[in-house]
Design a protein around this motif. Sequence first.
Motif, PDB file in Angstrom:
ATOM      1  N   ALA A  44      -6.261  -3.206  -5.549  1.00  0.00           N
ATOM      2  CA  ALA A  44      -5.104  -2.664  -4.825  1.00  0.00           C
ATOM      3  C   ALA A  44      -3.885  -3.571  -4.987  1.00  0.00           C
ATOM      4  CB  ALA A  44      -5.449  -2.486  -3.346  1.00  0.00           C
ATOM      5  N   GLY A  45      -4.078  -4.866  -4.799  1.00  0.00           N
ATOM      6  CA  GLY A  45      -2.961  -5.806  -4.955  1.00  0.00           C
ATOM      7  C   GLY A  45      -2.442  -5.824  -6.384  1.00  0.00           C
ATOM      8  N   GLU A  46      -3.360  -5.773  -7.342  1.00  0.00           N
ATOM      9  CA  GLU A  46      -2.945  -5.742  -8.752  1.00  0.00           C
ATOM     10  C   GLU A  46      -2.048  -4.544  -9.028  1.00  0.00           C
ATOM     11  OE1 GLU A  46      -6.271  -5.612 -11.372  1.00  0.00           O
ATOM     12  OE2 GLU A  46      -7.139  -7.484 -10.652  1.00  0.00           O
ATOM     13  N   LYS A  47      -2.396  -3.398  -8.407  1.00  0.00           N
ATOM     14  CA  LYS A  47      -1.645  -2.157  -8.661  1.00  0.00           C
ATOM     15  C   LYS A  47      -0.438  -2.031  -7.735  1.00  0.00           C
ATOM     16  CE  LYS A  47      -5.878   0.171 -10.169  1.00  0.00           C
ATOM     17  NZ  LYS A  47      -5.749   1.229 -11.174  1.00  0.00           N
ATOM     18  N   LEU A  48      -0.133  -3.094  -7.001  1.00  0.00           N
ATOM     19  CA  LEU A  48       1.031  -3.170  -6.115  1.00  0.00           C
ATOM     20  C   LEU A  48       0.998  -2.123  -4.999  1.00  0.00           C
ATOM     21  CD1 LEU A  48       3.867  -3.800  -8.756  1.00  0.00           C
ATOM     22  CD2 LEU A  48       2.188  -5.400  -7.826  1.00  0.00           C
ATOM     23  N   VAL A  49      -0.207  -1.815  -4.510  1.00  0.00           N
ATOM     24  CA  VAL A  49      -0.318  -0.917  -3.361  1.00  0.00           C
ATOM     25  C   VAL A  49       0.266  -1.636  -2.142  1.00  0.00           C
ATOM     26  CG1 VAL A  49      -1.921   0.329  -1.850  1.00  0.00           C
ATOM     27  CG2 VAL A  49      -2.392   0.157  -4.311  1.00  0.00           C
ATOM     28  N   SER A  50       1.164  -0.964  -1.445  1.00  0.00           N
ATOM     29  CA  SER A  50       1.882  -1.621  -0.336  1.00  0.00           C
ATOM     30  C   SER A  50       0.979  -1.997   0.834  1.00  0.00           C
ATOM     31  CB  SER A  50       2.992  -0.702   0.184  1.00  0.00           C
ATOM     32  OG  SER A  50       3.879  -0.417  -0.849  1.00  0.00           O
ATOM     33  N   LEU A  51      -0.244  -1.461   0.883  1.00  0.00           N
ATOM     34  CA  LEU A  51      -1.173  -1.799   1.964  1.00  0.00           C
ATOM     35  C   LEU A  51      -2.131  -2.910   1.528  1.00  0.00           C
ATOM     36  CD1 LEU A  51      -2.123   1.872   3.020  1.00  0.00           C
ATOM     37  CD2 LEU A  51      -0.080   0.563   3.599  1.00  0.00           C
ATOM     38  N   GLY A  52      -1.837  -3.538   0.396  1.00  0.00           N
ATOM     39  CA  GLY A  52      -2.737  -4.539  -0.179  1.00  0.00           C
ATOM     40  C   GLY A  52      -2.785  -5.818   0.641  1.00  0.00           C
ATOM     41  N   SER A  53      -3.994  -6.377   0.760  1.00  0.00           N
ATOM     42  CA  SER A  53      -4.179  -7.615   1.516  1.00  0.00           C
ATOM     43  C   SER A  53      -4.680  -8.718   0.585  1.00  0.00           C
ATOM     44  CB  SER A  53      -5.192  -7.393   2.645  1.00  0.00           C
ATOM     45  OG  SER A  53      -6.402  -6.910   2.106  1.00  0.00           O
ATOM     46  N   ILE A  54      -4.700  -9.940   1.105  1.00  0.00           N
ATOM     47  CA  ILE A  54      -5.335 -11.064   0.414  1.00  0.00           C
ATOM     48  C   ILE A  54      -6.629 -11.344   1.165  1.00  0.00           C
ATOM     49  CG2 ILE A  54      -5.131 -13.489  -0.251  1.00  0.00           C
ATOM     50  CD1 ILE A  54      -2.055 -13.128  -0.013  1.00  0.00           C
ATOM     51  N   MET A  55      -7.737 -11.457   0.440  1.00  0.00           N
ATOM     52  CA  MET A  55      -9.032 -11.671   1.087  1.00  0.00           C
ATOM     53  C   MET A  55      -9.492 -13.102   0.844  1.00  0.00           C
ATOM     54  SD  MET A  55      -9.480  -8.719   2.415  1.00  0.00           S
ATOM     55  CE  MET A  55     -11.126  -8.942   3.069  1.00  0.00           C
ATOM     56  N   SER A  56      -9.834 -13.781   1.913  1.00  0.00           N
ATOM     57  CA  SER A  56     -10.282 -15.167   1.809  1.00  0.00           C
ATOM     58  C   SER A  56     -11.798 -15.210   1.981  1.00  0.00           C
ATOM     59  CB  SER A  56      -9.579 -15.989   2.895  1.00  0.00           C
ATOM     60  OG  SER A  56      -9.999 -17.321   2.844  1.00  0.00           O
ATOM     61  N   ASP A  57     -12.500 -15.733   0.973  1.00  0.00           N
ATOM     62  CA  ASP A  57     -13.968 -15.768   0.979  1.00  0.00           C
ATOM     63  C   ASP A  57     -14.553 -14.412   1.382  1.00  0.00           C
ATOM     64  OD1 ASP A  57     -13.996 -18.339  -0.002  1.00  0.00           O
ATOM     65  OD2 ASP A  57     -14.010 -19.255   1.980  1.00  0.00           O
ATOM     66  N   THR A  58     -14.040 -13.388   0.802  1.00  0.00           N
ATOM     67  CA  THR A  58     -14.451 -11.963   0.821  1.00  0.00           C
ATOM     68  C   THR A  58     -14.183 -11.188   2.119  1.00  0.00           C
ATOM     69  OG1 THR A  58     -16.777 -12.246   1.471  1.00  0.00           O
ATOM     70  CG2 THR A  58     -16.286 -12.349  -0.893  1.00  0.00           C
ATOM     71  N   VAL A  59     -14.274 -11.809   3.283  1.00  0.00           N
ATOM     72  CA  VAL A  59     -14.158 -11.000   4.504  1.00  0.00           C
ATOM     73  C   VAL A  59     -13.055 -11.433   5.472  1.00  0.00           C
ATOM     74  CG1 VAL A  59     -16.536 -10.156   4.525  1.00  0.00           C
ATOM     75  CG2 VAL A  59     -16.004 -12.334   5.618  1.00  0.00           C
ATOM     76  N   HIS A  60     -12.380 -12.538   5.191  1.00  0.00           N
ATOM     77  CA  HIS A  60     -11.299 -12.970   6.083  1.00  0.00           C
ATOM     78  C   HIS A  60      -9.988 -12.469   5.474  1.00  0.00           C
ATOM     79  CE1 HIS A  60     -14.172 -15.568   8.145  1.00  0.00           C
ATOM     80  NE2 HIS A  60     -14.616 -15.848   6.939  1.00  0.00           N
ATOM     81  N   THR A  61      -9.225 -11.706   6.275  1.00  0.00           N
ATOM     82  CA  THR A  61      -8.140 -10.913   5.697  1.00  0.00           C
ATOM     83  C   THR A  61      -6.757 -11.391   6.112  1.00  0.00           C
ATOM     84  OG1 THR A  61      -9.627  -9.030   5.944  1.00  0.00           O
ATOM     85  CG2 THR A  61      -7.329  -8.533   5.450  1.00  0.00           C
ATOM     86  N   PHE A  62      -5.873 -11.594   5.124  1.00  0.00           N
ATOM     87  CA  PHE A  62      -4.439 -11.658   5.402  1.00  0.00           C
ATOM     88  C   PHE A  62      -3.980 -10.212   5.289  1.00  0.00           C
ATOM     89  CE2 PHE A  62      -5.572 -15.717   3.598  1.00  0.00           C
ATOM     90  CZ  PHE A  62      -4.881 -16.641   4.354  1.00  0.00           C
ATOM     91  N   GLY A  63      -3.832  -9.520   6.415  1.00  0.00           N
ATOM     92  CA  GLY A  63      -3.779  -8.065   6.376  1.00  0.00           C
ATOM     93  C   GLY A  63      -2.424  -7.428   6.215  1.00  0.00           C
ATOM     94  N   ARG A  64      -1.662  -7.331   7.304  1.00  0.00           N
ATOM     95  CA  ARG A  64      -0.446  -6.519   7.279  1.00  0.00           C
ATOM     96  C   ARG A  64       0.647  -7.113   6.397  1.00  0.00           C
ATOM     97  NH1 ARG A  64      -4.242  -6.262  10.060  1.00  0.00           N
ATOM     98  NH2 ARG A  64      -3.488  -7.448  11.801  1.00  0.00           N
ATOM     99  N   GLY A  65       1.553  -6.239   5.974  1.00  0.00           N
ATOM    100  CA  GLY A  65       2.748  -6.708   5.275  1.00  0.00           C
ATOM    101  C   GLY A  65       2.674  -6.609   3.765  1.00  0.00           C
ATOM    102  N   GLY A  66       1.555  -6.150   3.229  1.00  0.00           N
ATOM    103  CA  GLY A  66       1.478  -5.956   1.781  1.00  0.00           C
ATOM    104  C   GLY A  66       1.457  -7.238   0.976  1.00  0.00           C
ATOM    105  N   VAL A  67       0.913  -8.317   1.560  1.00  0.00           N
ATOM    106  CA  VAL A  67       0.921  -9.603   0.852  1.00  0.00           C
ATOM    107  C   VAL A  67       0.086  -9.566  -0.432  1.00  0.00           C
ATOM    108  CG1 VAL A  67       1.522 -11.163   2.740  1.00  0.00           C
ATOM    109  CG2 VAL A  67      -0.838 -10.369   2.503  1.00  0.00           C
TER     110      VAL A  67
END
Length: 262
Positions: A44-67
């Motif tokens: 999702a992040g690769e394809k620049l989806v605006s809802l994309g998150s960064i995942m830390s060690d698979t389950v911890h999420t930097f969620g909102r804001g399309g980071v």
Amino acid sequence: EPVFIEIEDDRVELKAAGALWGKNVKETTNLLKDKGSVACIGRAGEKLVSLGSIMSDTVHTFGRGGVGAVMGSKNLKAIVVKGTGSVEIFDRAEFIKQKKAINRLLIASPTINKGLAVFGTPFLVKITSWMKILPVANFREAEPEPDFDLKPFFAKTIAKDYSPRKKACYSCPIACKREDKKGKELPEYETIGLMSANIQNPDYEAVVEANRLCNDYGLDTISVAGTLGCYAEIRNKGISAAELINLTRMIGEKEGFGERLG
Ligand code: SF4
């Protein structure tokens, strides 16, 4: 060219990530985890989806804001960190005193020791529905229709059906996260609330699968479910279990109508 950043103590290097590009979060993390803790994006992040998150060690999420899309726009697949040092405690006696005081408050709190620590955040589903603050029908209603059964989403039902195992963030004594017997992550309160009554989906198992897909594609569950709630309102029809799973995957792949939703 896609890259990842590798940090070990004071050493910082940019490394080629061509072989990682196109992979989702679990596979990327598995390939990098021997080098340290991994924060990465999925497809999702690769394809620049605006809802994309960064995942830390698979389950911890930097969620909102399309980071996740921000990382994707920089061709940055992952950041891997390993440190061999330690953190100095300025006043160890005072630190231990305050730690004991905090633990005493945690143990004294029924919300923590009878709720969060026992059932994880899903224990809030029953409480918020009882208080009529659970999100329902894209936040338009205070409680579900009488024929909508919330019980499958209650923590005690989940505990009975899944026998969840506890998981914790580093060193946290509460351990509010849960996974099933096979190690599949189980959704948190916000995801359950927004992917059930808010979109009129009655199927808990579909929420588990949509949550897993979001984590693997690197999508924010709250943003995805909020968007689906809005879509359900616009078309005046709830989101079925099959649609929830399919639309989540389509958002992650930026495929068909999923591109507009994302
Ligand atoms: S720090 Fe503890 S209470 Fe907070 S999310 Fe992590 S496991 Fe749950």
